[in-house]
Design a protein around this motif. Structure first.
Motif, PDB file in Angstrom:
ATOM      1  N   SER A 305       0.842  -1.196   0.000  1.00  0.00           N
ATOM      2  CA  SER A 305       0.000   0.000   0.000  1.00  0.00           C
ATOM      3  C   SER A 305       0.873   1.239   0.000  1.00  0.00           C
ATOM      4  O   SER A 305       2.063   1.195   0.320  1.00  0.00           O
ATOM      5  CB  SER A 305      -0.917   0.011   1.229  1.00  0.00           C
ATOM      6  N   LEU A 306       0.276   2.369  -0.339  1.00  0.00           N
ATOM      7  CA  LEU A 306       0.958   3.655  -0.259  1.00  0.00           C
ATOM      8  C   LEU A 306       0.158   4.548   0.678  1.00  0.00           C
ATOM      9  O   LEU A 306      -1.036   4.759   0.472  1.00  0.00           O
ATOM     10  CB  LEU A 306       1.068   4.318  -1.633  1.00  0.00           C
ATOM     11  N   ALA A 307       0.813   5.037   1.719  1.00  0.00           N
ATOM     12  CA  ALA A 307       0.176   5.957   2.669  1.00  0.00           C
ATOM     13  C   ALA A 307       1.170   7.071   2.973  1.00  0.00           C
ATOM     14  O   ALA A 307       2.326   6.805   3.298  1.00  0.00           O
ATOM     15  CB  ALA A 307      -0.227   5.228   3.953  1.00  0.00           C
ATOM     16  N   THR A 308       0.717   8.304   2.860  1.00  0.00           N
ATOM     17  CA  THR A 308       1.581   9.463   3.041  1.00  0.00           C
ATOM     18  C   THR A 308       0.848  10.510   3.854  1.00  0.00           C
ATOM     19  O   THR A 308      -0.346  10.744   3.647  1.00  0.00           O
ATOM     20  CB  THR A 308       1.974  10.080   1.677  1.00  0.00           C
ATOM     21  N   VAL A 309       1.562  11.142   4.786  1.00  0.00           N
ATOM     22  CA  VAL A 309       0.997  12.249   5.553  1.00  0.00           C
ATOM     23  C   VAL A 309       1.987  13.409   5.531  1.00  0.00           C
ATOM     24  O   VAL A 309       3.190  13.212   5.694  1.00  0.00           O
ATOM     25  CB  VAL A 309       0.671  11.829   7.003  1.00  0.00           C
ATOM     26  N   VAL A 310       1.472  14.601   5.292  1.00  0.00           N
ATOM     27  CA  VAL A 310       2.283  15.820   5.247  1.00  0.00           C
ATOM     28  C   VAL A 310       1.649  16.835   6.181  1.00  0.00           C
ATOM     29  O   VAL A 310       0.447  17.122   6.075  1.00  0.00           O
ATOM     30  CB  VAL A 310       2.364  16.392   3.818  1.00  0.00           C
ATOM     31  N   ALA A 322      -3.669   4.592  -0.511  1.00  0.00           N
ATOM     32  CA  ALA A 322      -4.126   3.690  -1.575  1.00  0.00           C
ATOM     33  C   ALA A 322      -3.743   2.280  -1.133  1.00  0.00           C
ATOM     34  O   ALA A 322      -2.555   1.941  -1.080  1.00  0.00           O
ATOM     35  CB  ALA A 322      -3.489   4.045  -2.909  1.00  0.00           C
ATOM     36  N   PHE A 323      -4.731   1.470  -0.780  1.00  0.00           N
ATOM     37  CA  PHE A 323      -4.456   0.118  -0.303  1.00  0.00           C
ATOM     38  C   PHE A 323      -4.007  -0.772  -1.462  1.00  0.00           C
ATOM     39  O   PHE A 323      -4.427  -0.586  -2.612  1.00  0.00           O
ATOM     40  CB  PHE A 323      -5.696  -0.469   0.365  1.00  0.00           C
ATOM     41  N   HIS A 324      -3.155  -1.739  -1.127  1.00  0.00           N
ATOM     42  CA  HIS A 324      -2.612  -2.636  -2.138  1.00  0.00           C
ATOM     43  C   HIS A 324      -3.725  -3.383  -2.872  1.00  0.00           C
ATOM     44  O   HIS A 324      -3.663  -3.568  -4.100  1.00  0.00           O
ATOM     45  CB  HIS A 324      -1.656  -3.638  -1.482  1.00  0.00           C
ATOM     46  N   ALA A 325      -4.770  -3.787  -2.153  1.00  0.00           N
ATOM     47  CA  ALA A 325      -5.878  -4.511  -2.788  1.00  0.00           C
ATOM     48  C   ALA A 325      -6.569  -3.639  -3.823  1.00  0.00           C
ATOM     49  O   ALA A 325      -6.982  -4.129  -4.890  1.00  0.00           O
ATOM     50  CB  ALA A 325      -6.876  -4.974  -1.722  1.00  0.00           C
TER      51      ALA A 325
END
Length: 720
Positions: A305-310, A322-325
């Protein structure tokens, strides 16, 4: 904690006085200094105090202290845990004061109470039913003294009246309540008490003009005080909550019972804590504190998955996930189509959801990625698209659909240069309606909207021009406006992307249905609620597709059948062998259409637009005895549909709502806290749904193996 220690000042022999606002001041007596180490037991603590105070016998003494920035409530030290908390609460303070207070019978007083000073912290009173409770401090009982008493304004008068009613334990209601006058009476039907206050003749002060009667009601026996409102509870506990983030509702209720003699329900203390938290910490501060923890948990439990916090200025933030599934399903099963939507989740008014969604083989929405931001603006959309591009595993030609606002036309073409971009048709139609002449009748307006829809769905330029001329016949200005909006962004006759018959997305309605209508969720739980529903959606759709036996999905099969019903009226005139290609045919349908099997094209262009063969192509397949299922876009096959939902979103254990000042990275997790932060007016029409999402398995019949019913309600006929 290691060997940390604090400097404690022991106070012995003085007296406490209480201010009008409830704050306590200690004066007199003697003071001694000592160190308190973090690893001490309560026994070692008492031994050190006894040694410091010349071997004073401490069996008849109690030890109390104030929390930082709170001088209204004394906190007891009576065991190891109390001592540990005291050291933790004052870890950032240079010194702390510990009051050594003499215990007398069932009350606590200062060692020099015999001097006549007001040393009592609380007085035990006996109620008519024989039970004992503590009375409020005398300052509250004297908050209202009588006619002639002056206040700065009506708010100050109402605050004093509230304290007075709590101390005297009676209920009241407003007869008049505005900025110039306040009239109040006791709620007991037989009680004559009444008070009136208004602006003084100088108009500068608010004065009690009249107090009628005295209380004859029996409110002393009332156990739970209605005047202990949520806001009042919040005002009392706010400072303590700042210093003790884990202050539990049960402890709040116990403290208010001990200190104010009020028996509150758990829910009252619960909601009071929520209001206090809301006043102490903004939702944006909470989000900035806890989203990094949630991001790490997503990455740990859902690899790929891709997870980002700014974190931005003024406690603003951006969060993308955006979850891998979802990424796997979009790459292997969904149409190369992404809708860009902004979602306002009520009653959450502090942030917006940016969503990228695709469409599965059944035409249902398939979420790909989400972002939580403070506002829908060009900068946030640009950042979201950059994260989306980084999350997609394989670059490919994608068709984007949006409302075109916030400079999305430029950003999409900049970040995805090989993509196509068109209008969300529902948004475009709503924009078209704002251009209609106010002088037109509703019938004319509806006709104009229908002409626009036909122009949108027109597959050929001739059809498009026909409907534009109909609009132009009514209004040249309206037709000109339509042409200025660039038909290549919304009409099938000119659009170069691949929408495959999908013109709009219902993701907003889907997300709103997932959210509780009466709860304002913290951002972590908002995102986790979406995750839980995605888990259930993927599981349910995967299970339902297991029962499909056809090559195409049910909706695609239905479209094929609808087109097949038109084939009987068509005639394949000839195979155009003279063209040098045996796979090009002429089909007569009032007009002549050319069907090219090799290029999957028909001059009606419906095959190209929808991805499913048109009736002309189906007539050719029937003539040549070919299988029409071999000429459908792969995205409508059952195989692709199952690939869309082949992967699962994994659970994230122990996701609970954090307290505002807790650092999850230090605590190893989030601490539980109520989620209700805003109640709607009036009685709920139905019982609110539990905000915690439970994943339920689909019901499956044990007889026919179908889904959605059980054996008792199965209607499938039994075959021999």
């Amino acid at each position: 904690m290691g060997s940390r220690q604090i400097v404690a000042v022991l106070q012995l022999g003085g007296v406490f006085t209480t201010d009008d606002d409830g704050g306590m001041t200690y004066s007199g007596g003697e003071a001694h200094a000592m160190h308190v180490k973090s690893g001490w037991t309560f026994k070692a603590f008492k031994n050190e105090i006894s040694s410091t105070l010349n071997n004073l016998k401490l069996d008849s003494y109690a030890f109390k202290y104030f929390l930082p920035r709170n001088n209204k409530t004394l906190i007891s030290i009576s065991n190891d845990k109390d001592l540990k908390r005291m050291v933790e609460f004052h870890a950032e303070s240079e010194t702390t004061y510990i009051y050594v207070i003499k215990k007398v019978e069932n009350r606590v007083k200062s060692s020099v109470a015999d001097s006549g000073a007001p040393a009592d912290l609380a007085v035990i009173a006996t109620t008519p039913d024989g039970s004992k409770r503590q009375k409020i401090c005398a300052s509250w009982e004297n908050a209202i003294t009588g006619a002639g008493q002056v206040f700065e304004g009506p708010k100050e008068f109402r605050d004093a009246l509230h304290k007075y009613a709590i101390a005297r334990r009676f209920h009241y209601r407003f007869i008049k309540n505005d900025s110039t006058r306040v009239t109040v009476e006791c709620t007991d039907e037989g009680c004559p008490w009444r008070i009136h206050a208004s602006k003084s003749p100088s108009k500068k002060e608010f004065m009690i003009k009249k107090v009628v009667g005295s209380h004859t009601c029996a409110s002393e026996t009332v156990n739970s005080h209605r005047l202990a409102s949520q806001k009042w509870v919040a005002s009392v506990i706010k400072e303590k909550l700042r210093d003790s983030p884990n202050y539990r509702p049960r402890d709040i209720a116990n403290d208010l019972q001990r200190e104010y003699g009020l028996c509150l329900k758990y829910s009252q203390a619960w909601r009071g804590k929520l209001i206090a938290r809301k006043e102490l910490y903004s939702p944006h501060e909470e989000a900035c504190n806890h989203l990094p923890w949630f991001r790490d948990r997503i990455l740990a439990t859902n690899p790929g998955s891709l997870a980002t916090v700014v974190t931005l200025e003024d406690s603003k933030f951006r969060f993308f996930v955006a979850f891998h599934a979802s990424l796997h399903g979009f790459e292997h099963g969904c149409r190369p189509l992404i809708f860009l939507d902004v979602i306002s989740v009520k009653p959450n008014k502090h942030w917006k959801l940016l969503a990228a969604t695709s469409v599965d083989g059944e035409g249902d929405v398939f979420p790909v990625a989400f972002s939580v931001v403070d506002d829908e603006c060009q900068e946030n959309w640009h950042w979201f698209l950059e994260q989306l591009k980084a999350s997609l595993p394989v670059p490919r030609e994608i068709t984007f659909i949006s409302n075109g606002k916030s400079d999305l036309w430029d950003d999409v073409s900049l970040i995805f240069p090989d993509s196509y971009h068109g209008y969300n048709i529902n948004s475009f139609i709503e924009e078209f309606k704002t251009q209609l002449d106010d002088g037109w009748s509703e019938e004319v307006k509806d006709t104009m909207v229908e002409h626009l829809k036909e122009a949108v769905y027109s597959c050929t330029v001739d059809e498009f021009n026909h409907y534009i001329e109909l609009i132009k016949a009514e209004s040249d200005k309206l037709a000109e406006w339509l042409m200025e909006t660039k038909p290549e962004r919304w009409s099938d006759a000119f659009f170069k992307g691949s929408r495959l018959g999908q013109y709009t997305s219902n993701i907003s309605e889907t997300i709103v249905d997932w959210m509780p209508s009466r709860y304002e969720l913290p951002v972590v739980q908002l995102l986790d609620t979406i995750r839980c529903n995605l888990m259930e959606m993927i599981y349910t759709r995967r299970e339902s597709s297991n029962a499909w036996s056809e090559v195409l999905t049910p909706s695609a099969n239905q479209k094929i059948q609808e087109e097949m019903s038109k084939v009987l009226s068509l005639s394949v005139v000839c195979s155009t062998e003279n063209h040098g290609n045996n796979n090009v045919f002429e089909v007569c349908d009032g007009s002549v259409y050319i069907v090219n099997i090799d290029t999957w094209e028909c001059t009606c262009r419906k095959w190209h637009v929808s991805g499913i063969p048109c009736s002309h192509a189906l007539a050719v397949f029937e003539r040549t005895e070919q299988n029409p299922l071999d000429y459908c876009a792969k995205y409508f096959t059952t195989e692709c549909y199952r690939m869309t939902y082949a992967m699962s979103i994994n659970p994230i254990p122990d996701v609970m709502v954090p307290s505002a000042s807790t650092d999850p990275s230090q605590s190893g997790g989030l601490v539980p806290c109520p989620i209700l932060t805003r109640r709607q007016v009036g009685r709920p029409k139905e019982k609110p749904a539990d905000p915690r999402i439970a994943i339920k398995r689909a019901v499956r019949c044990s007889r026919c193996k179908g889904y959605g019913h059980n054996k008792a309600t199965c209607k499938v006929p039994i075959t021999a």
